[in-house]
Design an enzyme around this catalytic site. Structure first.
Site, PDB file in Angstrom:
ATOM      1  N   LYS B  26      -8.357  13.084 -16.440  1.00  0.00           N
ATOM      2  CA  LYS B  26      -8.251  13.144 -17.896  1.00  0.00           C
ATOM      3  C   LYS B  26      -8.940  14.395 -18.419  1.00  0.00           C
ATOM      4  O   LYS B  26      -8.370  15.156 -19.220  1.00  0.00           O
ATOM      5  CB  LYS B  26      -8.865  11.881 -18.504  1.00  0.00           C
ATOM      6  N   ARG B  96     -14.699   8.003 -22.595  1.00  0.00           N
ATOM      7  CA  ARG B  96     -13.650   7.509 -21.698  1.00  0.00           C
ATOM      8  C   ARG B  96     -13.973   7.814 -20.237  1.00  0.00           C
ATOM      9  O   ARG B  96     -14.618   8.808 -19.923  1.00  0.00           O
ATOM     10  CB  ARG B  96     -12.313   8.202 -22.010  1.00  0.00           C
ATOM     11  N   GLY B 105      -6.147   2.135 -16.525  1.00  0.00           N
ATOM     12  CA  GLY B 105      -6.621   0.841 -17.032  1.00  0.00           C
ATOM     13  C   GLY B 105      -7.677   0.177 -16.191  1.00  0.00           C
ATOM     14  O   GLY B 105      -8.115  -0.923 -16.512  1.00  0.00           O
ATOM     15  N   MET B 107     -10.735   1.297 -15.433  1.00  0.00           N
ATOM     16  CA  MET B 107     -12.139   1.496 -15.827  1.00  0.00           C
ATOM     17  C   MET B 107     -12.233   1.428 -17.353  1.00  0.00           C
ATOM     18  O   MET B 107     -11.254   1.244 -18.045  1.00  0.00           O
ATOM     19  CB  MET B 107     -12.642   2.821 -15.269  1.00  0.00           C
ATOM     20  N   ARG B 336      -0.583  13.573 -18.319  1.00  0.00           N
ATOM     21  CA  ARG B 336      -0.642  13.357 -16.866  1.00  0.00           C
ATOM     22  C   ARG B 336       0.782  13.348 -16.315  1.00  0.00           C
ATOM     23  O   ARG B 336       1.749  13.204 -17.077  1.00  0.00           O
ATOM     24  CB  ARG B 336      -1.359  12.052 -16.527  1.00  0.00           C
ATOM     25  N   HIS B 452      16.304 -13.892  13.063  1.00  0.00           N
ATOM     26  CA  HIS B 452      17.736 -13.630  13.200  1.00  0.00           C
ATOM     27  C   HIS B 452      18.349 -13.253  11.859  1.00  0.00           C
ATOM     28  O   HIS B 452      19.050 -12.249  11.736  1.00  0.00           O
ATOM     29  CB  HIS B 452      18.420 -14.874  13.783  1.00  0.00           C
ATOM     30  N   SER B 771      15.625   6.170  24.976  1.00  0.00           N
ATOM     31  CA  SER B 771      15.548   5.816  23.564  1.00  0.00           C
ATOM     32  C   SER B 771      14.471   4.747  23.375  1.00  0.00           C
ATOM     33  O   SER B 771      14.533   3.684  23.981  1.00  0.00           O
ATOM     34  CB  SER B 771      16.903   5.295  23.091  1.00  0.00           C
ATOM     35  N   CYS B 839      15.249   4.294  18.390  1.00  0.00           N
ATOM     36  CA  CYS B 839      16.084   3.442  17.561  1.00  0.00           C
ATOM     37  C   CYS B 839      15.197   2.279  17.148  1.00  0.00           C
ATOM     38  O   CYS B 839      14.040   2.227  17.499  1.00  0.00           O
ATOM     39  CB  CYS B 839      17.326   2.975  18.316  1.00  0.00           C
ATOM     40  N   TYR B 859      15.749  12.785  18.134  1.00  0.00           N
ATOM     41  CA  TYR B 859      16.346  12.137  16.975  1.00  0.00           C
ATOM     42  C   TYR B 859      15.642  10.825  16.657  1.00  0.00           C
ATOM     43  O   TYR B 859      14.953  10.267  17.509  1.00  0.00           O
ATOM     44  CB  TYR B 859      17.845  11.883  17.183  1.00  0.00           C
TER      45      TYR B 859
END
Lengths: 892, 892
Positions: B26, B96, B105, B107, B336, B452, B771, B839, B859
């Protein structure tokens, strides 16, 4: 055969009897005996090199070999004064196989070779016994026909019976008829039966070489792991025939230099007067005990005794000797190392050491550690020939007979009355353990070596057969059937053999184990020799006592949950799991703590300051609740019963059923258990740690030395261990404060989850010691659930050679072993002297013990009952691994 | 405060707005805006360093700090011309919190500080509005009382209501009464409400610092993983008050520089005339849309638009701006970075690139890959505020509404009629999959993310919630209850959200996914940028089409068993498993082969020469048979039915029941599955390999390019792989011979068993590619069954921080990752260029993709539906891993 090639044939008197690889075992033995001046018939050996060449050439005898054979036969003629194929004074020979590694009966042998229609008459004239000669001839034709020409042996047997021939009682005429029909049986194969003795010997040599790759031989080598580097072919020995069937002054027999069952130093064996060797082996005739020979042929007996003594002195091992007496003259036809029972092996090894024949190292190396199981447990008398009704998985060794009982409560009640009971169940649960205590053996139809029944029975050292799926228990649970027919009803006697997995429907005599003085001596030597500490897996004071008796150096695994496996405790544990309020749970836990504390005190007392490693609760909580099916059945029954009391009982069951379902898991092996339970239900571990601390504190104040280790199972992450360590420190501090003493309790981790191996450095920061749980580690490394694998695909894998050795029996060194090595390296980088051991069943496996020694473990922990096996195996590992340090032993 | 210590306080115009760590978000924003010449009220910042010192000193303000504060307030007085505590022209300030990382929100904040019974009268006189001044005063007392003095906020609210106060409608008298009761509520805490403004500010600063370790703040930081190195305290900003509640020419509001929902380039926000900021935030009043401001206060609107443009140009990110208009004058109180929806994030990033504000790399880095799920699946309209009836495990993303159906057959039939159906089951089996195809969503009461239902639904891209244990399906299966009350009956509409796990008992509006041109552009850039190939897990031609559409470079995992999951096929498969004769089995297999071949052809065609990796059958055979309970129930019913037909049906079921029991396993995850089935039932793998070869051969002859890879699951030993390779070579050779062509099919191994990692060198000799199956590998490495863990202890572990990240969501780099690195190293030592991929579900996880890129995988293969996420994540990984190669992109 070109001259550049190594000598293909050796006579017994020119061969080097140490060269078994070249000469085969039989040939080498004959050569060695010839050199010792023993009465060996003359003969020669065709080397294993030639066998290799035979196969290289596509199963053809090397060129020139037969010329060498002819030369050798001529030399044999000149030694014996007989002539091959001579119609007057024919030389007969045996043609035998003989590989570098003993493969008894797996390859072919032909006797009486050299006979034909002419020479048989010469033999008859020479021996003055036409019946003998004709009998020898018909035997030769039968063997040759079967082995060389491939004739059907059953046809020969039929022809014998058809002609009214039986041993030692046949007239000449019948024999001649038999010979005629035998020869025509040979012709029926389409191949000619050769009359030329040189053709006969050529074909016989060819057949012996071929038998090296015969089905039986190949299977035998696979079975016993005989690889080409151990034996790459068979030799052929050709020996001048001597005959034990030349009358009442002739005989043939087999003798052991010591008793192979008991080890007693006294000749042991059988012989037959007026018979050929195969008659003894085939069991067709009833042989006499070798003691008889002393009175029947005292001179021969004396000579034989001397030969045996000489052989033992020379080979420094018990020998198994084949002999033949031809008209009063003794011939030795073969010698080899005797196969002995475990007990005999122990006794003869110790005796030979005391006789000065061998040193202690040799004595120790001679005994098969696995074989000791025979001594440590009751076994089926080896003389009994009873057929088993079914065979299951050999889950816990030893044999027992008792009354078949299918009901747990009944088994418990009968056992308490002192009756011998064998408990038979589909499978078992902790609930059933009280019945285990009261039974002499356990038989289940489901599960593998890690099933509940198997593990508990092994822990108790009771015989157990599991997964006996041929048996079907009838739904009423009062009998079992095999192949659809009732085999045993409740109340009948049965026998189980947990060493072989066999089940008998009668009472079979068993032999009790006996710890002899020789056995104690072996244990003593082993303990001095070994390079790794041996601890015991023991959960009860009784088991601890046994472990100490055998020489265990501590307890490496005390499974606290086993202590819950008694009626009063299991009820408490169930109450704890079912508790609805904090208060109820606390009450049950307090009671459990009191019981555990008293158990720990008893074990600590027994171990007198030796380390005791206590594992906190490992199994999932649902193991302590009844089975879902059982509860459902009970609810169903209560429902149909009706009434007020049944109603309230039913509600109780229904509540329990809900909890059982809540706790049920798809893969319990990978589920909510071990430290995962310890963290989510911290009151359980706290209770157990407190029980250890209180037990230790009480004893310490009484002046009893206590060294305890607390161990956490199923650790996968360092945070889990740290969480429990925090708990441990706080409980211990509290106890120390209350009792105003310092407690000697250290804290460590099981290494049984793969991940704990991969982060062993992190774990080492939090643990004082580590202990491999290779059962679970193997399961996780292979992704094999042991129970499922052993019941499904693992037997197939082992049979097909996909996996060479069952990794649950012997540590998989490439996979699991690699994880172990990584762990040790990482952990000791953090703490140089960290104690690392192994508990779990591999701790009792000789090959695994060797591996553990090699990778630098501090100890192995094995079942109390297997401690002697582990100690001997550890000594052997030390010997193999460290020959240089053996000087003291070698001269001691 | 000693002079050696760093400057404790900065005015906005002297602070470095880049230093968020020191000034908090802030404060930094205010400093930055001041520098930009924007209308920011004057004020100063007490640094986070001071907060740290506050805690070092045991929650005490450092000595001398208040002297500095007093100095700063005096400077503020001189800037504003007002005086702190002055009864005529009082200076009021807000105090603040503001941490380096946004914690909205979490603090405390106090407004209107400086008021007391005297200064309030000055404010009233100054503003000419006594009601305004009194309202400000009562607000201050309430905030101060609650935050600093710890008074109970509910008492204040009661007092308000009791005095008839509501917003903007209260008379002076009522306000004075409220103030009196508020002050006495403060006194009731036992602490004095200070009238001295310096005492007020001192206590307020102290309270803000304290709120850094308040419960909410600590929980928030834990939740969002904000560690001390990211933010080690809060700053305090003290700003001269401006008032939006000084009449109809005053206002307060929040504005986004672009629409945070859609990304549209147009101001978006709300404001309230004559109100204070908290009124907007609290939602008590109904604010106007920012568009209104243009007509209501055109000049202010113009000014605000300019400010927003300036802020965007400066920060180059969408801003979320707080403003206040005091008597026609605009003040900016905070700015912000705006939080945006995934769609808006994509659109604004692409737009800003085209506007020249940012480069492509910045655009890519700005988008959260996980967030894209919002775009790729239908979602619940964010404007709808509906309470879910229950929440289960979010198993497959997306939202769907439909008719609740509990019966599989009914669901299938209704779906075929075109009705939208949500299938609700306790759990599911392959048998149920045909009903999956016909349902728009699946809801189960059991199981976890690997159950499943979850796995199949993800594969199909259908919304799925599993393990929703709050729901109890009634035994008749016609409704479900929550907390004992019927919530939904069959036929009613329900909605499930598979992204959140929520279940609603009404039809909730959903938003359909939309692939915008901006989204396509992001995918295009990502594809250019990424350093690893992306393949798809796709089992059907439809899934392959989707994968191609998103830019997948091949199929990395085609699960052949999924193809059996249709009615005709599952029946065939069951027939095959149940076959009693070789012939029966062969027949079923031939039919399956025909079907698989046609599936493979369709997929190959779709992929047009891109690699397609086909995994041979993985699950255990019992998965394809009915459940034991179901069979038992059917048999029971048939029994009570009686009759001839029922009898024969019953016998059939009983036979099947026996087979189900035979195949049942204790730990199916570690049981008879994958290559173990392939070796023990070789005809299954042979059939599958043949189907691949035949499909490839047919297409090759048609001129379609095919590049196929066959992959073996569950390999633990090299012999297993070699056995199947042998099978593969022979089937392939045979097909090549028959079709007279060469086939481009390679052969590889899944690496999903721990042991395969440990012997990767051996495996590499036999495999053409590897793989990783990290789902199973993670289960085995942790010894966690995912289904059991996620239902039992894993949530507890994550909550307690025993495990930081769910290893099934993101690869456990320390454990599993170490095995992966070992494997790659060993395998590439044997074959330098061996293709290695991954995979399984980690392939779609951004963190895991980064890890896979770093360890050199070729990959990752992710679910077709997650391909865009994977592509973006791969691009971001490349950016993070390889900044130096970005020059082209940075200037492009």
């Amino acid at each position: 055969m070109s001259s550049a090639i190594a000598k293909p044939i050796y006579f017994f008197d020119e061969a080097d009897g140490k060269n078994r690889a070249l000469l085969g075992g039989k040939g080498a033995g004959l050569a060695e005996m010839t050199k010792l001046g023993l009465p060996v018939p003359p003969g020669f050996i065709i080397t294993t090199d030639i066998c290799e060449k035979f196969y290289e050439a596509g199963k053809r005898l090397p060129d020139g070999l037969m010329d060498e054979v002819r030369k050798s036969v001529r030399r044999l003629e000149s030694i014996t004064g007989k002539k091959f194929g001579d119609a007057k004074n024919p030389l007969l020979v045996s043609v035998r196989s003989g590989a570098p590694v003993s493969m008894p009966g797996m390859m072919d042998t032909i006797l009486n070779l050299g006979l034909n229609d002419q020479t048989v008459e010469g033999l008859a004239a020479q021996s003055g016994d036409a019946r003998f000669a004709l009998d020898a001839y018909r035997r030769f034709i039968q063997m040759f026909g079967k082995i060389v020409l491939g004739a059907d042996d059953r046809q020969f047997e039929k022809a014998l019976v058809g002609n009214g021939i039986n041993n030692n009682s046949s007239d000449e005429k019948a024999l001649r008829q038999v010979i005629a029909s035998f020869r025509s049986l040979c012709e029926a194969t389409g191949k000619r039966f050769p009359d030329d003795p040189y053709k006969q010997i050529e074909l016989a040599i060819d057949a012996v070489f071929r038998s090296w790759t015969g089905k039986r031989a190949v299977e035998y080598r696979r079975q016993y792991g005989i690889t080409p580097d151990m034996a790459n072919g068979t030799a052929v020995t050709v020996v001048a025939m001597v005959f034990g069937n030349m009358g009442r002054d002739s005989a043939t027999g087999v003798v052991f230099t010591r008793n192979p069952e008991t080890g007693e130093k006294k000749l042991y064996g059988d012989y037959l007067v007026n018979a050929q060797g195969e008659d003894v082996v085939s069991g067709k005739a009833n042989p006499s005990h070798i003691d008889q020979l002393e009175s029947e042929m005292p001179q021969v007996f004396g000579q034989l005794s001397q030969v045996c003594q000489k052989l033992e002195n020379h080979f420094r091992e018990c020998q198994d000797v084949e002999f033949t007496v031809e008209r009063g003259r003794l011939y030795i036809l073969q010698t080899r190392t005797a196969k002995m029972s475990a007990g005999a092996s122990v006794k003869t090894s110790v005796d030979m050491y005391h006789e000065g024949l061998i040193n202690k190292v040799e004595a120790l190396q001679r005994i098969d550690p696995e074989g000791l199981e025979q001594i440590l447990y009751p076994r089926i008398d080896s003389h009994v020939k009873q057929k088993p009704v079914a065979t299951g998985v050999a889950a816990s060794p030893g044999a027992a007979s008792g009354i078949a009982v299918f009901d747990v409560a009944k088994a418990e009640a009968m056992g308490k009355r002192g009756e011998k009971v064998i408990l038979i169940r589909e499978d078992t649960k902790p609930d059933d353990v009280p019945a285990f205590f009261q039974s002499v053996g356990i038989l289940t139809t489901r599960g593998g070596k890690t099933s509940h029944a198997a593990v508990v029975a092994r822990g108790m050292g009771k015989p157990c057969v599991v997964g006996c799926s041929q048996i079907e228990i009838d739904p009423e649970g009062a009998s079992f059937s095999v192949a659809g027919r009732v085999a045993v009803s409740e109340g009948q006697k049965i026998t189980i053999d947990g060493s072989t997995g066999r089940v008998y429907t009668v009472e079979v005599p068993t032999v009790a184990p006996e710890i002899t003085s020789e056995f104690k001596e072996i244990l003593q030597w082993s303990a001095e020799m070994k390079a790794i500490r041996i601890r015991a897996n023991a959960d009860t004071p009784e088991s601890a006592t046994l472990a100490r008796k055998y020489g265990a150096e501590g307890i490496g695994l005390c499974r606290t949950e086993r202590m819950f496996n008694q009626h009063d405790r299991i009820a408490l544990f169930t109450k704890m799991v079912m508790a609805e309020t904090e208060q109820e749970r606390e009450k049950a836990l307090a009671e459990l703590e009191r019981l555990q504390k008293s158990d720990f005190k008893a074990i600590f007392k027994e171990m007198q300051g030796l380390p005791v490693t206590i594992r906190l609760l490992d199994p999932p909580l649902h193991e302590f609740l009844p089975k879902e099916e059982d509860l459902m059945m009970q609810i169903f029954e209560l429902k149909s019963e009706g009434g007020h009391k049944a109603e309230s009982e039913m509600l109780k069951r229904e509540k329990m059923l809900r909890r059982v379902r809540e706790l049920s898991e798809i893969n319990p092996m990978l589920g909510h258990r071990g430290v995962r339970v310890g963290i989510t239900f911290p009151e359980i571990y706290e209770m157990q740690i407190r029980a250890v601390c209180e037990a230790a504190a009480d004893l310490t104040k009484e002046g009893v030395k206590v060294e305890s280790q607390i161990m956490v199972p199923q650790v996968a992450t360092v945070n889990e261990l740290a969480t429990v360590r925090h708990m441990f420190e706080s409980v211990k501090r509290d106890a120390e404060h209350r009792h105003k003493i310092k407690l000697k309790i250290v804290f460590g981790s099981m290494i049984e989850v793969v991940r704990s191996c991969l982060v062993a450095d992190e774990i080492a920061h939090v643990a004082d010691f580590l202990s491999f749980g290779t059962n679970d580690l193997t399961q996780a490394t292979f992704s094999f659930s042991r129970e499922d694998a052993e019941g499904k695909f693992l037997p197939f894998y082992l049979e097909k050679g996909v996996i060479a050795v069952n990794p649950f029996q012997s540590i998989d060194q490439k996979g699991v072993g690699r994880l172990m090595k990584m762990t040790i390296e990482m952990a000791r980088k953090v703490k140089k002297d960290m104690e690392i051991g192994i508990c779990g069943e591999h701790g009792g496996d000789p090959k695994s013990i060797e591996f553990c020694t090699a990778i630098g473990l501090d100890y192995v922990s094995a079942s109390s009952h297997r401690i002697p096996i582990a100690i001997l195996a550890a000594a052997q590992s030390a010997i193999r691994g460290n020959k240089s340090k053996l000087s003291r032993f070698l001269t001691d």
